[in-house]
Design a protein around this motif. Structure first.
Motif, short mmCIF file in Angstrom:
data_model
loop_
_atom_site.label_atom_id
_atom_site.label_comp_id
_atom_site.label_asym_id
_atom_site.label_seq_id
_atom_site.Cartn_x
_atom_site.Cartn_y
_atom_site.Cartn_z
N THR A 114 53.11 51.16 35.86
CA THR A 114 51.84 51.17 35.17
C THR A 114 51.93 50.37 33.88
OG1 THR A 114 51.28 53.35 36.05
CG2 THR A 114 50.06 52.62 34.10
N PHE A 115 50.94 49.50 33.67
CA PHE A 115 50.87 48.70 32.46
C PHE A 115 49.51 48.93 31.82
CE2 PHE A 115 53.71 46.63 35.41
CZ PHE A 115 54.81 46.29 34.64
N LEU A 116 49.46 48.90 30.51
CA LEU A 116 48.23 49.15 29.79
C LEU A 116 47.88 47.99 28.86
CD1 LEU A 116 48.71 52.89 28.71
CD2 LEU A 116 47.39 52.03 30.67
N ARG A 117 46.60 47.72 28.76
CA ARG A 117 46.07 46.80 27.76
C ARG A 117 44.79 47.43 27.22
NH1 ARG A 117 50.39 45.30 28.63
NH2 ARG A 117 51.20 43.18 28.99
N GLY A 118 44.75 47.66 25.90
CA GLY A 118 43.59 48.33 25.35
C GLY A 118 43.46 49.75 25.85
N ASN A 119 44.59 50.38 26.14
CA ASN A 119 44.63 51.76 26.63
C ASN A 119 43.97 51.91 28.00
OD1 ASN A 119 45.80 54.25 26.00
ND2 ASN A 119 43.82 55.14 25.44
N GLY A 146 46.50 41.69 22.22
CA GLY A 146 47.72 42.49 22.13
C GLY A 146 47.87 43.50 23.25
N THR A 147 48.76 44.47 23.00
CA THR A 147 49.03 45.52 23.98
C THR A 147 48.66 46.91 23.46
OG1 THR A 147 51.30 45.76 23.19
CG2 THR A 147 50.92 44.19 24.99
N GLY A 148 48.20 46.99 22.23
CA GLY A 148 47.88 48.28 21.62
C GLY A 148 46.52 48.80 22.02
N THR A 149 46.12 49.90 21.39
CA THR A 149 44.85 50.53 21.74
C THR A 149 43.65 49.71 21.29
OG1 THR A 149 44.94 51.81 19.68
CG2 THR A 149 45.84 52.84 21.67
N ASP A 150 43.85 48.79 20.33
CA ASP A 150 42.74 47.96 19.88
C ASP A 150 42.65 46.64 20.63
OD1 ASP A 150 45.07 47.00 18.81
OD2 ASP A 150 44.24 46.58 16.82
N LEU A 228 40.62 32.73 36.62
CA LEU A 228 40.84 32.88 35.19
C LEU A 228 41.27 34.31 34.87
CD1 LEU A 228 37.85 30.95 33.56
CD2 LEU A 228 40.27 30.32 33.48
N GLN A 229 42.24 34.43 33.98
CA GLN A 229 42.64 35.73 33.45
C GLN A 229 42.08 35.84 32.04
OE1 GLN A 229 46.88 36.51 33.05
NE2 GLN A 229 46.56 38.69 33.45
N ASN A 230 41.25 36.85 31.82
CA ASN A 230 40.55 37.01 30.55
C ASN A 230 40.86 38.35 29.92
OD1 ASN A 230 38.99 34.60 31.27
ND2 ASN A 230 37.80 35.96 32.59
N ARG A 231 40.43 38.50 28.68
CA ARG A 231 40.26 39.81 28.07
C ARG A 231 38.76 40.02 27.90
NH1 ARG A 231 44.84 42.25 25.80
NH2 ARG A 231 46.68 41.23 26.68
N ILE A 232 38.32 41.26 28.15
CA ILE A 232 36.90 41.57 28.07
C ILE A 232 36.65 42.57 26.96
CG2 ILE A 232 37.07 43.41 29.82
CD1 ILE A 232 34.27 42.48 30.80
N ASN A 233 35.64 42.29 26.17
CA ASN A 233 35.26 43.17 25.06
C ASN A 233 34.70 44.48 25.62
OD1 ASN A 233 34.06 44.43 22.85
ND2 ASN A 233 33.37 42.51 21.93
N PRO A 234 35.38 45.61 25.40
CA PRO A 234 34.93 46.87 25.99
C PRO A 234 33.56 47.32 25.49
CG PRO A 234 36.66 47.27 24.39
CD PRO A 234 36.60 45.79 24.58
N GLN A 235 33.14 46.77 24.36
CA GLN A 235 31.83 47.13 23.82
C GLN A 235 30.70 46.34 24.47
OE1 GLN A 235 31.71 49.73 21.75
NE2 GLN A 235 33.95 49.80 21.92
#
Length: 277
Positions: A114-119, A146-150, A228-235
């Motif tokens: 298991t891996f986490l990004r943004g919890n 990053g890899t933290g909760t934020d 594409l590998q992205n990060r998505i804004n949870p808001q």
């Protein structure tokens, strides 16, 4: 596979541009590419035939699947000989890619790890090779990456995801029961106050692979899948009926600059994914 020319072909397949190298400033940023990929699918949902994007001009929204990247260009419409070539976009390879962070997942199997990004659960792109994009210090901070909760969760975007995923939201059976229904459009959200069309992505690389673009490379003659590998804004994302589908809603009455701003606020790319077919 480690050749910039192959990477440029992959970007060409995703964007609909002829992407070439330059020693000068890049004409498009990595953010521009995710904007183009997302907006191309959104505009197709609306029944349009082309996307006008600053810096490159008019982009055809016609699907050309499994095209040899160096075959004769097709017409923007189906009438007669080619009336217009694909626009050319030039990028500085040194400034665009970040090889220090490339990662080869080709032979990796995570199994129950298991891996986490943004919890949130992060499903790594096992079976793919990631070519890192140079995005550090390109935004207000690097916390999103990053890899933290934020940090922002990871999402994947494949070619044609938006126009085909909407019917999944209302189809009562499994998508695997009848693959032909995936070609339908009419993408609607679960929430009645935000029904409409938007930009779809998924945290599941296997789902994204079903909709990704393929192209035949002139570098080695092999065929590749690209995503594409992205990060998505949870808001900014909305939940759909399926847990493995996220949507960034775009109101129908928004202008082109407003639509682009929504994508930029919601999706940030950091990896170009390639997988040999």
């Amino acid at each position: 596979m480690s050749t910039p020319k192959l990477y440029l072909e992959a970007l060409s397949a995703l964007s609909g541009c002829n992407v070439e190298a330059t020693t000068g400033p890049s004409q498009l940023t990595s953010q521009d590419f995710v904007n183009i990929v997302a907006l191309r699918e959104y505009y197709k949902q609306r029944g349009l035939k082309e996307l006008l994007y600053e810096s490159v001009g008019s982009l055809s929204l016609e699907n050309v699947e499994d095209q040899d990247m160096y075959s004769a260009p097709l017409a923007l419409t189906g009438e007669g000989p080619a009336s217009s070539l694909k626009p050319t976009a030039r990028i500085n390879v040194q400034d665009f890619f970040h090889p220090e962070f490339n990662y080869d997942f080709t032979n990796i199997k995570d199994g129950d790890k298991t891996f986490l990004r943004g919890n949130e659960k992060y499903t790594r792109p096992c079976g793919w090779r990631r070519i890192a994009l140079r995005v550090l210090e390109k935004y207000d901070n690097n916390h999103w990456l990053g890899t933290g909760t934020d940090a922002w969760p990871v999402s994947y975007h494949g070619h044609n995801m938006d126009g085909s995923l909407g019917i999944i939201l209302t189809h009562k059976g499994s998508p695997d029961d009848n693959p032909s229904f995936l070609d339908a459009s009419a993408a609607h959200l679960l929430s009645p106050d935000t029904r409409g069309k938007g930009v779809y992505s998924t945290p599941d690389i296997k789902l994204a692979e079903k909709y990704c673009k393929t192209f035949k490379s002139s570098v080695d003659g092999k065929t590749y899948k690209v995503a594409l590998q992205n990060r998505i804004n949870p808001q900014k994302r909305k939940n759909c009926q399926r847990e493995d589908i996220w949507v960034v809603y775009i109101p129908e009455d928004y202008t082109d600059p407003q639509r682009k701003a929504i994508v930029e606020e919601a999706l940030r790319p950091y990896g170009l994914l390639l997988k040999q077919v």
